[in-house]
Write a protein that holds these residues in place. Structure first.
Motif, PDB file in Angstrom:
ATOM      1  N   ILE A  47       0.910  -1.303  -0.030  1.00 22.97           N
ATOM      2  CA  ILE A  47      -0.038   0.024  -0.049  1.00 22.97           C
ATOM      3  C   ILE A  47       0.871   1.097  -0.004  1.00 22.97           C
ATOM      4  CG2 ILE A  47      -1.738   1.111   1.164  1.00 22.97           C
ATOM      5  CD1 ILE A  47      -2.679  -1.354  -0.163  1.00 22.97           C
ATOM      6  N   ALA A  50       1.722   1.927  -3.636  1.00 29.94           N
ATOM      7  CA  ALA A  50       0.621   2.463  -4.038  1.00 29.94           C
ATOM      8  C   ALA A  50       0.520   4.028  -3.837  1.00 29.94           C
ATOM      9  CB  ALA A  50      -0.579   1.747  -3.933  1.00 29.94           C
ATOM     10  N   GLY A  53       2.450   6.529  -5.619  1.00 24.59           N
ATOM     11  CA  GLY A  53       2.267   6.921  -7.219  1.00 24.59           C
ATOM     12  C   GLY A  53       1.703   8.274  -7.180  1.00 24.59           C
ATOM     13  N   TYR A  62      -7.635   8.450  -2.676  1.00 23.84           N
ATOM     14  CA  TYR A  62      -7.592   7.095  -2.797  1.00 23.84           C
ATOM     15  C   TYR A  62      -7.992   6.618  -1.573  1.00 23.84           C
ATOM     16  CZ  TYR A  62      -2.876   8.416  -2.396  1.00 23.84           C
ATOM     17  OH  TYR A  62      -1.721   8.977  -2.250  1.00 23.84           O
ATOM     18  N   TYR A  64      -7.837   2.247   0.264  1.00 22.56           N
ATOM     19  CA  TYR A  64      -7.524   0.660   0.095  1.00 22.56           C
ATOM     20  C   TYR A  64      -8.222  -0.351   1.045  1.00 22.56           C
ATOM     21  CZ  TYR A  64      -4.123   2.509  -3.353  1.00 22.56           C
ATOM     22  OH  TYR A  64      -3.576   3.263  -4.405  1.00 22.56           O
ATOM     23  N   PRO A 127      -8.597  -1.347  -4.511  1.00 21.39           N
ATOM     24  CA  PRO A 127      -8.318   0.171  -4.638  1.00 21.39           C
ATOM     25  C   PRO A 127      -9.579   0.905  -4.973  1.00 21.39           C
ATOM     26  CG  PRO A 127      -6.920  -1.075  -6.270  1.00 21.39           C
ATOM     27  CD  PRO A 127      -7.956  -1.970  -5.736  1.00 21.39           C
ATOM     28  N   TYR A 173      -4.616   4.116 -11.043  1.00 17.28           N
ATOM     29  CA  TYR A 173      -3.763   2.915 -11.533  1.00 17.28           C
ATOM     30  C   TYR A 173      -2.365   3.042 -11.672  1.00 17.28           C
ATOM     31  CZ  TYR A 173      -8.202   1.042 -13.309  1.00 17.28           C
ATOM     32  OH  TYR A 173      -9.277   0.619 -13.183  1.00 17.28           O
ATOM     33  N   GLY A 175      -0.764   4.037  -8.987  1.00 16.78           N
ATOM     34  CA  GLY A 175      -0.398   3.394  -7.585  1.00 16.78           C
ATOM     35  C   GLY A 175      -0.590   1.939  -7.752  1.00 16.78           C
ATOM     36  N   VAL A 176      -1.760   1.388  -8.626  1.00 19.97           N
ATOM     37  CA  VAL A 176      -1.794   0.090  -8.594  1.00 19.97           C
ATOM     38  C   VAL A 176      -0.629  -0.493  -9.377  1.00 19.97           C
ATOM     39  CG1 VAL A 176      -3.187  -1.738  -9.873  1.00 19.97           C
ATOM     40  CG2 VAL A 176      -4.407   0.170  -8.688  1.00 19.97           C
ATOM     41  N   GLN A 177      -0.058   0.158 -10.322  1.00 28.73           N
ATOM     42  CA  GLN A 177       1.269  -0.434 -11.063  1.00 28.73           C
ATOM     43  C   GLN A 177       2.415  -0.505  -9.905  1.00 28.73           C
ATOM     44  OE1 GLN A 177       1.403  -2.121 -13.511  1.00 28.73           O
ATOM     45  NE2 GLN A 177       3.502  -2.044 -14.275  1.00 28.73           N
ATOM     46  N   ASN A 178       2.276   0.567  -9.166  1.00 28.98           N
ATOM     47  CA  ASN A 178       3.457   0.577  -8.094  1.00 28.98           C
ATOM     48  C   ASN A 178       3.287  -0.573  -7.167  1.00 28.98           C
ATOM     49  OD1 ASN A 178       4.679   2.662  -9.043  1.00 28.98           O
ATOM     50  ND2 ASN A 178       4.394   4.182  -7.093  1.00 28.98           N
ATOM     51  N   LEU A 179       2.088  -0.995  -6.761  1.00 22.35           N
ATOM     52  CA  LEU A 179       1.594  -1.971  -5.772  1.00 22.35           C
ATOM     53  C   LEU A 179       2.180  -3.323  -6.474  1.00 22.35           C
ATOM     54  CD1 LEU A 179      -1.599  -2.477  -4.014  1.00 22.35           C
ATOM     55  CD2 LEU A 179      -0.642  -4.301  -5.276  1.00 22.35           C
TER      56      LEU A 179
END
Length: 245
Positions: A47, A50, A53, A62, A64, A127, A173, A175-179
Motif C-alpha cells: 500500500i 501504491a 504513485g 484514494y 484501499y 483500490p 492505476y 499506484g496500482v502498478q506501483n503495488l
C-alpha cells in the motif's frame, strides 16, 4: 559483486540497467497462490508503494480495502465465481486475434484455478477512489468554451462521462502498478482484475464500501505456486510510432 562494483565496471558514457527493469520484465500475472498468510507488514509495504504513485491534482483521495480474514474471503468467493464465469462465457470465451491458442488455454486454466481456490486467497486488495465534486463557476465555463472552441466543447460534452472515468482511473492505476511492482520485488504474486465491476454493488455491500466510492480493481495477493519468468510481449519496434502515426 556489489552494486558499486557493477557500476564501476560500466563503460564510460553508458549506464547500468536499473534493477527495476528486471522486475518489470518478469512480472507475470501470477494466479496460482499458496494459502499461506501474507504478513500485514508486507501488505502495508504494498500500500505504501501504491500511495507513492502520482495522483491527479495531488488530491490523494484514494482508499484501499485489504481483505485477509478467511471468513470474509469465503463470503466473496461466490461473487468472484459469478464474475469469472460471466467473463469466460463472453469476453474470455475465445483467444484474442493473433494470440497463441495454447498460451490462451494455459491462461484460462490459471483463471479457473484461481476461481476454484479463491476462498484460499491470502489477501485481496481493492483500490477505491472518490472524485470530489467540481467547483464550476459561470465565468469558468465561459473561459473553458473559449479555450477549446465551440466545436471541441460540443465534442467534450459527448464524452464527458468517459473523460471523468479516465480522470479517476489516472489517479488510481499508477499506484496500482506501483503495488504490483512492489509485490514482484518482494517475491509476492499478484494480478490486477476488474471483473468485480460486473457485480460492484454486491462487492461494495459485502465489504462495507460507501455507495459514493468507486472501486477500480480486485487484486489477489499471495505467495506464488509457480516461478516468475520473462513476460511475452510485442516487440517495441511493432508498437512505436515516432513523431506521428
Amino acid at each position: 559483486m556489489t552494486t558499486r562494483d557493477t557500476l564501476s565496471e560500466t563503460p564510460a558514457g553508458e549506464t547500468a540497467e536499473p534493477a527495476l527493469f528486471a522486475t518489470m520484465s518478469t512480472m507475470r500475472a501470477m494466479r496460482r497462490l499458496k494459502p499461506d498468510p501474507v504478513p500485514d507488514a508486507l501488505l502495508d509495504r504494498l500500500i505504501q508503494a501504491a500511495v507513492w504513485g502520482p495522483s491527479g491534482g495531488n488530491m490523494q483521495r484514494y482508499e484501499y480495502v485489504v481483505v485477509t480474514d478467511p471468513a470474509v474471503m469465503a463470503d466473496l468467493a461466490p461473487l468472484w465465481k459469478r464474475c469469472v464465469d460471466a467473463y469466460l462465457a463472453t469476453t474470455g470465451k475465445y483467444a484474442p486475434a493473433g494470440m497463441d491458442e495454447a498460451a490462451y488455454g494455459r491462461m484460462v486454466a490459471a483463471i479457473e484455478y484461481q476461481r476454484d481456490h479463491f476462498a484460499e486467497t491470502p489477501a485481496l486488495i481493492i483500490p477505491c477512489y472518490r472524485f470530489p465534486e467540481p467547483r464550476i463557476e459561470e465565468e469558468g465555463v465561459r473561459l473553458y468554451a473559449e479555450a477549446l472552441g465551440a466545436e471541441a466543447t460540443a465534442r467534450m460534452a459527448k464524452i464527458q462521462e468517459r473523460f471523468n472515468a479516465l480522470a479517476e482511473g489516472s489517479c488510481v492505476y499508477p499506484g496500482v502498478q506501483n503495488l504490483l511492482l512492489a509485490a514482484r520485488g518482494l517475491g509476492l504474486a499478484a494480478n490486477i482484475t476488474i471483473w468485480h465491476l460486473m457485480l460492484e454493488e454486491e462487492w461494495k455491500a459485502a465489504l462495507g464500501i460507501p455507495e459514493d466510492m468507486n472501486t477500480f480493481a480486485a487484486i489477489p495477493v499471495g505467495w506464488p505456486r509457480g516461478r516468475f519468468g520473462p513476460v511475452s510481449r510485442r516487440p517495441v519496434d511493432e508498437v512505436v510510432h515516432r513523431n506521428r502515426w
